[in-house]
Design a protein around this motif. Structure first.
Motif, mmCIF file in Angstrom:
data_model
loop_
_atom_site.group_PDB
_atom_site.id
_atom_site.type_symbol
_atom_site.label_atom_id
_atom_site.label_comp_id
_atom_site.label_asym_id
_atom_site.label_seq_id
_atom_site.Cartn_x
_atom_site.Cartn_y
_atom_site.Cartn_z
ATOM 1 N N ASP A 85 -16.968 -10.137 5.755
ATOM 2 C CA ASP A 85 -15.938 -10.628 4.842
ATOM 3 C C ASP A 85 -14.626 -9.931 5.194
ATOM 4 O OD1 ASP A 85 -14.289 -10.001 2.229
ATOM 5 O OD2 ASP A 85 -15.407 -11.851 1.853
ATOM 6 N N PRO A 86 -13.561 -10.687 5.496
ATOM 7 C CA PRO A 86 -12.346 -10.052 6.017
ATOM 8 C C PRO A 86 -11.655 -9.125 5.022
ATOM 9 C CG PRO A 86 -11.983 -12.390 5.619
ATOM 10 C CD PRO A 86 -13.461 -12.152 5.484
ATOM 11 N N ALA A 87 -11.671 -9.464 3.731
ATOM 12 C CA ALA A 87 -11.021 -8.595 2.757
ATOM 13 C C ALA A 87 -11.773 -7.273 2.627
ATOM 14 C CB ALA A 87 -10.932 -9.297 1.400
ATOM 15 N N LEU A 88 -13.104 -7.351 2.584
ATOM 16 C CA LEU A 88 -13.900 -6.131 2.497
ATOM 17 C C LEU A 88 -13.751 -5.295 3.766
ATOM 18 C CD1 LEU A 88 -17.189 -7.440 0.835
ATOM 19 C CD2 LEU A 88 -15.458 -5.960 -0.196
ATOM 20 N N LEU A 89 -13.734 -5.958 4.923
ATOM 21 C CA LEU A 89 -13.562 -5.222 6.172
ATOM 22 C C LEU A 89 -12.202 -4.539 6.215
ATOM 23 C CD1 LEU A 89 -14.288 -4.371 9.032
ATOM 24 C CD2 LEU A 89 -13.490 -6.613 9.825
ATOM 25 N N ALA A 90 -11.159 -5.264 5.808
ATOM 26 C CA ALA A 90 -9.816 -4.679 5.826
ATOM 27 C C ALA A 90 -9.746 -3.441 4.943
ATOM 28 C CB ALA A 90 -8.790 -5.718 5.380
ATOM 29 N N LYS A 91 -10.351 -3.509 3.760
ATOM 30 C CA LYS A 91 -10.339 -2.365 2.856
ATOM 31 C C LYS A 91 -11.171 -1.213 3.408
ATOM 32 C CE LYS A 91 -8.736 -1.450 -0.494
ATOM 33 N NZ LYS A 91 -7.565 -0.546 -0.726
ATOM 34 N N THR A 92 -12.350 -1.520 3.949
ATOM 35 C CA THR A 92 -13.198 -0.467 4.521
ATOM 36 C C THR A 92 -12.496 0.231 5.671
ATOM 37 O OG1 THR A 92 -15.185 -1.711 3.924
ATOM 38 C CG2 THR A 92 -15.429 0.008 5.580
ATOM 39 N N TRP A 142 -3.348 -5.398 6.360
ATOM 40 C CA TRP A 142 -3.015 -4.061 6.857
ATOM 41 C C TRP A 142 -1.516 -3.822 6.984
ATOM 42 C CZ3 TRP A 142 -6.936 -4.728 11.396
ATOM 43 C CH2 TRP A 142 -8.228 -4.408 10.953
ATOM 44 N N THR A 143 -0.742 -4.894 7.130
ATOM 45 C CA THR A 143 0.669 -4.706 7.500
ATOM 46 C C THR A 143 1.667 -5.234 6.480
ATOM 47 O OG1 THR A 143 0.658 -6.794 8.750
ATOM 48 C CG2 THR A 143 0.115 -4.789 9.966
ATOM 49 N N GLN A 144 1.235 -6.075 5.543
ATOM 50 C CA GLN A 144 2.174 -6.671 4.598
ATOM 51 C C GLN A 144 2.033 -6.045 3.212
ATOM 52 O OE1 GLN A 144 1.984 -10.966 4.607
ATOM 53 N NE2 GLN A 144 1.933 -11.101 6.851
ATOM 54 N N ASP A 145 3.156 -5.859 2.558
ATOM 55 C CA ASP A 145 3.133 -5.298 1.214
ATOM 56 C C ASP A 145 2.416 -6.215 0.229
ATOM 57 O OD1 ASP A 145 4.514 -3.050 2.023
ATOM 58 O OD2 ASP A 145 6.474 -3.934 1.593
ATOM 59 N N GLU A 146 2.496 -7.537 0.493
ATOM 60 C CA GLU A 146 1.865 -8.498 -0.405
ATOM 61 C C GLU A 146 1.433 -9.713 0.411
ATOM 62 O OE1 GLU A 146 3.501 -9.275 -4.493
ATOM 63 O OE2 GLU A 146 3.857 -11.267 -3.629
ATOM 64 N N VAL A 147 0.235 -10.223 0.120
ATOM 65 C CA VAL A 147 -0.294 -11.374 0.853
ATOM 66 C C VAL A 147 -0.555 -12.517 -0.118
ATOM 67 C CG1 VAL A 147 -2.180 -12.251 2.286
ATOM 68 C CG2 VAL A 147 -1.330 -9.909 2.628
ATOM 69 N N LYS A 160 -2.067 -7.144 -3.100
ATOM 70 C CA LYS A 160 -1.513 -5.895 -2.577
ATOM 71 C C LYS A 160 -2.687 -4.972 -2.251
ATOM 72 C CE LYS A 160 2.582 -6.170 -5.583
ATOM 73 N NZ LYS A 160 3.648 -6.274 -4.573
ATOM 74 N N MET A 161 -2.962 -4.773 -0.967
ATOM 75 C CA MET A 161 -4.056 -3.898 -0.554
ATOM 76 C C MET A 161 -3.478 -2.535 -0.191
ATOM 77 S SD MET A 161 -6.879 -4.074 2.488
ATOM 78 C CE MET A 161 -5.943 -2.838 3.398
ATOM 79 N N LEU A 162 -3.540 -1.610 -1.129
ATOM 80 C CA LEU A 162 -2.956 -0.289 -0.947
ATOM 81 C C LEU A 162 -4.038 0.779 -1.029
ATOM 82 C CD1 LEU A 162 0.162 -0.790 -3.260
ATOM 83 C CD2 LEU A 162 0.064 -0.986 -0.755
ATOM 84 N N PRO A 163 -3.875 1.888 -0.307
ATOM 85 C CA PRO A 163 -2.757 2.151 0.599
ATOM 86 C C PRO A 163 -2.919 1.399 1.923
ATOM 87 C CG PRO A 163 -4.314 3.964 0.684
ATOM 88 C CD PRO A 163 -4.810 3.024 -0.390
ATOM 89 N N LEU A 164 -1.794 0.998 2.486
ATOM 90 C CA LEU A 164 -1.823 0.395 3.807
ATOM 91 C C LEU A 164 -2.276 1.447 4.820
ATOM 92 C CD1 LEU A 164 1.532 -1.624 3.810
ATOM 93 C CD2 LEU A 164 -0.775 -2.519 3.454
#
Length: 317
Positions: A85-92, A142-147, A160-164
């Protein structure tokens, strides 16, 4: 020509063994002391049925290694992106980047083991497109303040996935065929390949460079990693006799690719240094060494007897 050298860790074993995290921690700490610059974990959810391969999940393993090391970089070689899952992978990944103080690197590929796709509800025949979709989502998170966007049935509304992650993980794309090499040249930070001879590497890297150039990217800015087995022994013949059966029990080289166990670095320290130098002369920027049987003595000898010889051997042919 300067190069860096990483080390594969045994989070993935043959059916006769089970990976042990305590052993991986010992290897990781010692590799850092010896001056290896990166550690690489293999990735599958499961592999094989009659002779299944035991494995520890790659990102979890790297998170543990991150907490027991301080400087060595930590990579996946390679992570099967479409089944994640891309959102879970990005956060992990962003979390491991924070834990490790920026040492995570991601080798990513489209995958090949169809049962993993069936088990995760991922259309196997659509894996290339899903790879590109998941990579785009991760990059944005990973790179945008808001998607805010929609991909298939995945909807992001002012997310907003923080912290980047600082920096965002390096993305190396793995694979063999031309459409994958085009992704390397146009979407990724470089190529992570597996069991390639210097000649095969050069042929595919030239394609990557053309794809990058056509897309307006500078090929010189792309990174390259080749994963190569190494067996140090009293002679090349002895090393090859030891290496062949072990590689056959642990690793698979697709018949439709240029990956081959013949790429193994084998022989005396001088033999090994000469063979490694041939890869560097071919343009490989980083080599991930897979020590024979993951033997700690092989790791020690690589650092003490082989790598010091490489600098004097590069370009000598």
């Amino acid at each position: 020509m300067s190069a860096t050298f990483g080390l594969a860790v045994e989070n993935f074993t043959s059916a006769q063994k089970t990976p042990q995290i305590d052993e991986l921690l010992v290897t990781a700490r010692r590799a850092e002391q010896l001056g290896f610059t990166s550690l690489w974990a293999w990735d599958h959810l499961f592999l094989g049925s009659r002779q299944p391969f035991p494995q520890l999940e790659a990102l979890t393993t790297l998170a543990v290694l991150a907490s027991h090391t301080t400087t060595i970089e930590l990579g996946t070689g390679v992570l099967v992106l479409p089944i994640r899952d891309p959102a879970l992978l990005a956060k992990t990944a962003a979390t491991i980047q924070a834990i490790s103080n920026g040492r995570l690197r991601l080798g990513l590929a489209a995958g090949w083991y169809e049962r993993e796709f069936d088990a995760t509800g991922t259309p196997f025949k659509d894996r290339g497109r899903i790879f590109e979709r998941n990579l785009e989502i991760c990059m944005d998170l990973w790179t945008q303040d808001e998607v805010t966007d929609t991909w298939d049935d995945l909807s992001f509304r002012r997310v907003k996935m923080l912290p980047l992650p600082q920096p965002r993980p390096q993305v190396l794309i793995g694979g063999y065929v031309d459409r994958v090499l085009k992704r390397v040249g146009t979407l990724g930070d470089g190529w992570l390949t597996y069991f390639y001879t210097p000649e095969a590497f050069t042929k595919s890297w030239n394609k990557i460079a053309r794809f990058a150039d056509d897309a307006g990217r500078d090929p010189a800015e792309l990174h390259s990693v080749n994963q190569l087995p190494i067996c140090i022994a009293p002679s090349k013949e002895k090393a090859q006799a030891l290496s062949g059966p072990w590689l056959a029990s642990y690793f698979d080289t697709p018949e439709w690719s240029s990956a081959t166990p013949d790429s193994a670095i084998c022989g005396t320290p001088e033999d090994c240094a000469e063979q490694i130098a041939a890869h560097l002369d071919a343009g490989v920027k980083e080599i991930c060494l897979i020590p024979h049987e993951y033997d700690s003595e092989q790791m020690e000898r690589c650092a003490a007897e082989v790598l010091p010889l490489v600098g004097a051997t590069v370009g000598a042919a």
